[in-house]
Design a protein around this motif. Structure first.
Motif, mmCIF file in Angstrom:
data_model
loop_
_atom_site.group_PDB
_atom_site.id
_atom_site.type_symbol
_atom_site.label_atom_id
_atom_site.label_comp_id
_atom_site.label_asym_id
_atom_site.label_seq_id
_atom_site.Cartn_x
_atom_site.Cartn_y
_atom_site.Cartn_z
ATOM 1 N N HIS A 1 0.772 -0.699 0.364
ATOM 2 C CA HIS A 1 -0.531 -0.005 -0.293
ATOM 3 C C HIS A 1 1.031 1.481 0.006
ATOM 4 O O HIS A 1 1.534 1.817 1.043
ATOM 5 C CB HIS A 1 -0.702 0.082 1.473
ATOM 6 N N ALA A 2 0.874 1.689 -1.394
ATOM 7 C CA ALA A 2 2.071 3.210 -1.041
ATOM 8 C C ALA A 2 1.438 4.306 -1.418
ATOM 9 O O ALA A 2 2.133 4.907 -2.354
ATOM 10 C CB ALA A 2 3.038 2.726 -2.375
ATOM 11 N N SER A 3 -0.244 3.777 -1.553
ATOM 12 C CA SER A 3 -0.585 5.487 -1.691
ATOM 13 C C SER A 3 -1.197 6.393 -0.515
ATOM 14 O O SER A 3 -1.250 5.660 0.318
ATOM 15 C CB SER A 3 -2.175 5.028 -2.421
ATOM 16 N N PRO A 4 -0.464 7.811 -0.773
ATOM 17 C CA PRO A 4 -0.454 9.358 -0.101
ATOM 18 C C PRO A 4 -1.719 8.628 1.028
ATOM 19 O O PRO A 4 -2.512 9.816 0.587
ATOM 20 C CB PRO A 4 -0.053 9.572 0.324
ATOM 21 N N THR A 5 -2.807 8.138 1.219
ATOM 22 C CA THR A 5 -4.188 7.923 1.555
ATOM 23 C C THR A 5 -4.113 7.840 3.205
ATOM 24 O O THR A 5 -3.497 6.761 3.559
ATOM 25 C CB THR A 5 -4.884 7.352 1.040
ATOM 26 N N THR A 6 -5.318 8.314 3.943
ATOM 27 C CA THR A 6 -5.806 7.687 5.301
ATOM 28 C C THR A 6 -7.011 6.696 5.013
ATOM 29 O O THR A 6 -6.831 5.863 5.696
ATOM 30 C CB THR A 6 -6.397 9.029 6.405
ATOM 31 N N GLU A 7 -7.106 6.067 3.600
ATOM 32 C CA GLU A 7 -8.128 5.158 3.021
ATOM 33 C C GLU A 7 -7.230 3.614 3.590
ATOM 34 O O GLU A 7 -6.859 3.735 2.898
ATOM 35 C CB GLU A 7 -8.582 5.232 2.075
ATOM 36 N N LYS A 8 -7.756 3.069 4.228
ATOM 37 C CA LYS A 8 -8.389 1.878 4.639
ATOM 38 C C LYS A 8 -8.531 0.558 3.520
ATOM 39 O O LYS A 8 -9.591 1.256 3.186
ATOM 40 C CB LYS A 8 -8.554 1.211 5.711
ATOM 41 N N LEU A 9 -8.035 -0.289 2.640
ATOM 42 C CA LEU A 9 -8.170 -0.606 1.660
ATOM 43 C C LEU A 9 -8.065 -2.223 1.690
ATOM 44 O O LEU A 9 -7.373 -2.362 2.444
ATOM 45 C CB LEU A 9 -6.691 -0.484 0.801
ATOM 46 N N THR B 1 7.356 -17.769 -10.393
ATOM 47 C CA THR B 1 7.499 -15.922 -10.535
ATOM 48 C C THR B 1 7.248 -15.479 -9.282
ATOM 49 O O THR B 1 6.238 -15.218 -9.187
ATOM 50 C CB THR B 1 7.986 -15.462 -11.433
ATOM 51 N N GLY B 2 8.017 -14.803 -8.719
ATOM 52 C CA GLY B 2 7.965 -14.204 -7.103
ATOM 53 C C GLY B 2 7.377 -12.277 -8.214
ATOM 54 O O GLY B 2 8.359 -11.799 -8.958
ATOM 55 N N TYR B 3 6.551 -11.196 -7.580
ATOM 56 C CA TYR B 3 6.165 -10.398 -8.336
ATOM 57 C C TYR B 3 5.931 -9.065 -6.781
ATOM 58 O O TYR B 3 5.829 -9.960 -6.054
ATOM 59 C CB TYR B 3 4.429 -10.731 -9.037
ATOM 60 N N SER B 4 6.189 -8.255 -6.911
ATOM 61 C CA SER B 4 5.948 -6.766 -5.989
ATOM 62 C C SER B 4 5.533 -6.300 -7.011
ATOM 63 O O SER B 4 5.025 -5.599 -7.938
ATOM 64 C CB SER B 4 7.045 -6.136 -6.037
ATOM 65 N N LEU B 5 3.844 -5.831 -5.975
ATOM 66 C CA LEU B 5 2.577 -5.220 -6.675
ATOM 67 C C LEU B 5 2.223 -3.880 -5.354
ATOM 68 O O LEU B 5 1.755 -3.944 -4.285
ATOM 69 C CB LEU B 5 1.249 -5.822 -6.460
ATOM 70 N N PHE B 6 2.683 -3.046 -6.079
ATOM 71 C CA PHE B 6 2.525 -1.271 -5.492
ATOM 72 C C PHE B 6 1.280 -1.112 -5.791
ATOM 73 O O PHE B 6 0.099 -0.647 -6.818
ATOM 74 C CB PHE B 6 3.767 -0.377 -5.473
ATOM 75 N N VAL B 7 0.528 -0.831 -4.580
ATOM 76 C CA VAL B 7 -0.944 -0.130 -5.274
ATOM 77 C C VAL B 7 -0.310 2.228 -5.039
ATOM 78 O O VAL B 7 0.282 2.508 -3.672
ATOM 79 C CB VAL B 7 -1.829 0.013 -4.228
ATOM 80 N N ALA B 8 -0.501 1.818 -5.762
ATOM 81 C CA ALA B 8 0.792 4.271 -6.156
ATOM 82 C C ALA B 8 -0.265 4.676 -6.916
ATOM 83 O O ALA B 8 -1.799 4.669 -6.754
ATOM 84 C CB ALA B 8 1.712 3.831 -7.211
ATOM 85 N N ASP B 9 0.177 6.406 -6.402
ATOM 86 C CA ASP B 9 -0.076 7.686 -6.652
ATOM 87 C C ASP B 9 -1.498 7.645 -5.629
ATOM 88 O O ASP B 9 -1.819 7.124 -4.742
ATOM 89 C CB ASP B 9 -0.849 7.632 -7.934
ATOM 90 N N LYS B 10 -2.107 8.782 -5.613
ATOM 91 C CA LYS B 10 -2.979 9.238 -5.016
ATOM 92 C C LYS B 10 -4.384 8.624 -4.834
ATOM 93 O O LYS B 10 -4.098 8.439 -5.753
ATOM 94 C CB LYS B 10 -2.976 11.206 -5.071
ATOM 95 N N PHE B 11 -4.859 8.438 -4.353
ATOM 96 C CA PHE B 11 -6.313 8.235 -4.568
ATOM 97 C C PHE B 11 -7.162 7.970 -4.868
ATOM 98 O O PHE B 11 -7.623 7.110 -5.505
ATOM 99 C CB PHE B 11 -6.585 8.132 -2.615
ATOM 100 N N ASP B 12 -7.665 9.350 -4.745
ATOM 101 C CA ASP B 12 -7.933 9.349 -6.828
ATOM 102 C C ASP B 12 -7.616 9.017 -8.566
ATOM 103 O O ASP B 12 -7.785 9.884 -8.810
ATOM 104 C CB ASP B 12 -8.611 11.241 -5.934
ATOM 105 N N ALA B 13 -5.813 9.351 -8.230
ATOM 106 C CA ALA B 13 -5.278 8.191 -9.236
ATOM 107 C C ALA B 13 -4.323 7.090 -8.987
ATOM 108 O O ALA B 13 -3.992 7.241 -9.946
ATOM 109 C CB ALA B 13 -4.635 9.595 -9.715
ATOM 110 N N LEU B 14 -5.525 6.550 -8.381
ATOM 111 C CA LEU B 14 -4.590 4.649 -8.279
ATOM 112 C C LEU B 14 -4.748 4.496 -9.724
ATOM 113 O O LEU B 14 -5.069 4.048 -10.157
ATOM 114 C CB LEU B 14 -5.592 4.202 -7.319
ATOM 115 N N LYS B 15 -3.365 3.342 -9.410
ATOM 116 C CA LYS B 15 -3.142 2.567 -10.354
ATOM 117 C C LYS B 15 -1.670 1.038 -9.846
ATOM 118 O O LYS B 15 -1.371 1.881 -8.476
ATOM 119 C CB LYS B 15 -1.931 3.605 -11.460
ATOM 120 N N PHE B 16 -1.572 0.193 -10.567
ATOM 121 C CA PHE B 16 -0.985 -0.140 -9.912
ATOM 122 C C PHE B 16 0.227 -0.571 -10.682
ATOM 123 O O PHE B 16 0.458 -0.350 -11.532
ATOM 124 C CB PHE B 16 -1.366 -1.811 -10.104
ATOM 125 N N LEU B 17 1.414 -1.125 -9.973
ATOM 126 C CA LEU B 17 2.819 -0.626 -10.805
ATOM 127 C C LEU B 17 3.092 -3.046 -10.048
ATOM 128 O O LEU B 17 3.351 -2.422 -9.186
ATOM 129 C CB LEU B 17 4.254 0.160 -10.165
#
Length: 228
Positions: free
Chosen positions: A38-46, A100-116
């Protein structure tokens, strides 16, 4: 489940298939591993879903990580929702290669969330060494460098938002200070001190938060171990 169970899971599936008397055409499904940040700078829990299955049992808050999950290889739909909500915030189909191992980042501000989605190189380091990767996940930060205090040369340089390095080898040590600096001018953006870097371990070092924030979403740096 941890990434080292991938081969065991596949082996077990093959053993069960060989013992099956009822279905001679049974083919075990290949398995991949994915950890989620969880790399999105928000107080929202997901809540994080693979298909229709929620993966997190505990709260998934800013800065948290879900350790490696076993997922079936191939194309899989992943979804983020607000905690307890039905509506999706972001959903995407991602492709995972077998064993194969992966890292999935929930990125960007909450109103523009995307995956990396990044593939993890989990090659074991040499004795007395560790391996590290650097990612800039601060949406309003400039290009950043990562250095180890006391070293003359920066470890990684010039990483813009969502840019990342390869894994590189460093010395294991009981107390390491990592400094994150602006590429232009070298001003200190954030740091983390007294980090234990263990021999044989693999880490992702990632910058989180907002330069402009002063609350819990302010800029910081996280050292995350890949728990094999």
């Amino acid at each position: 489940m941890k990434i080292k169970t991938l081969i065991a899971a596949v082996t077990l599936s093959m053993a069960l298939a060989s013992c099956s008397k009822d279905d001679d055409n049974y083919t075990p499904q290949p398995i991949s591993g994915v950890s989620v940040y969880h790399a999105s700078p928000t107080t929202e829990k997901l809540d994080f879903y693979v298909g229709t299955n929620k993966a997190n049992q505990a709260d998934f808050a800013f800065g948290n990580k879900i350790e490696y999950l076993n997922v079936y290889s191939g194309e899989r739909q992943v979804t983020i929702k607000k905690k307890g909500a039905e509506a999706s915030v972001v959903t995407e189909k991602l492709t995972f290669e077998p064993q194969t191992g992966y890292s999935l980042f929930v990125a960007d501000k909450f109103d523009a969330l995307k995956f990396l989605l990044l593939k993890d190189d989990l090659t074991k380091p040499a004795a007395s060494k560790a391996r590290v990767r650097f990612i800039n996940l601060s949406p309003d930060a400039p290009a950043l460098n990562l250095s180890i205090a006391g070293k003359d040369t920066d470890l990684f340089t010039n990483k813009l938002f969502k840019e990342y390095s390869t894994f590189e080898t460093i010395d294991a040590a009981d107390k390491v200070t990592f400094n994150v600096k602006n590429t232009t001018g070298g001003a200190l953006a954030t740091s983390i001190a007294d980090v234990k870097i263990e021999s044989g371990k693999i880490y992702t070092i990632w910058v989180k938060g907002l330069v402009a924030a002063t609350d819990d979403t302010k800029i910081g740096v996280v050292v995350s171990e890949h728990k094999l």
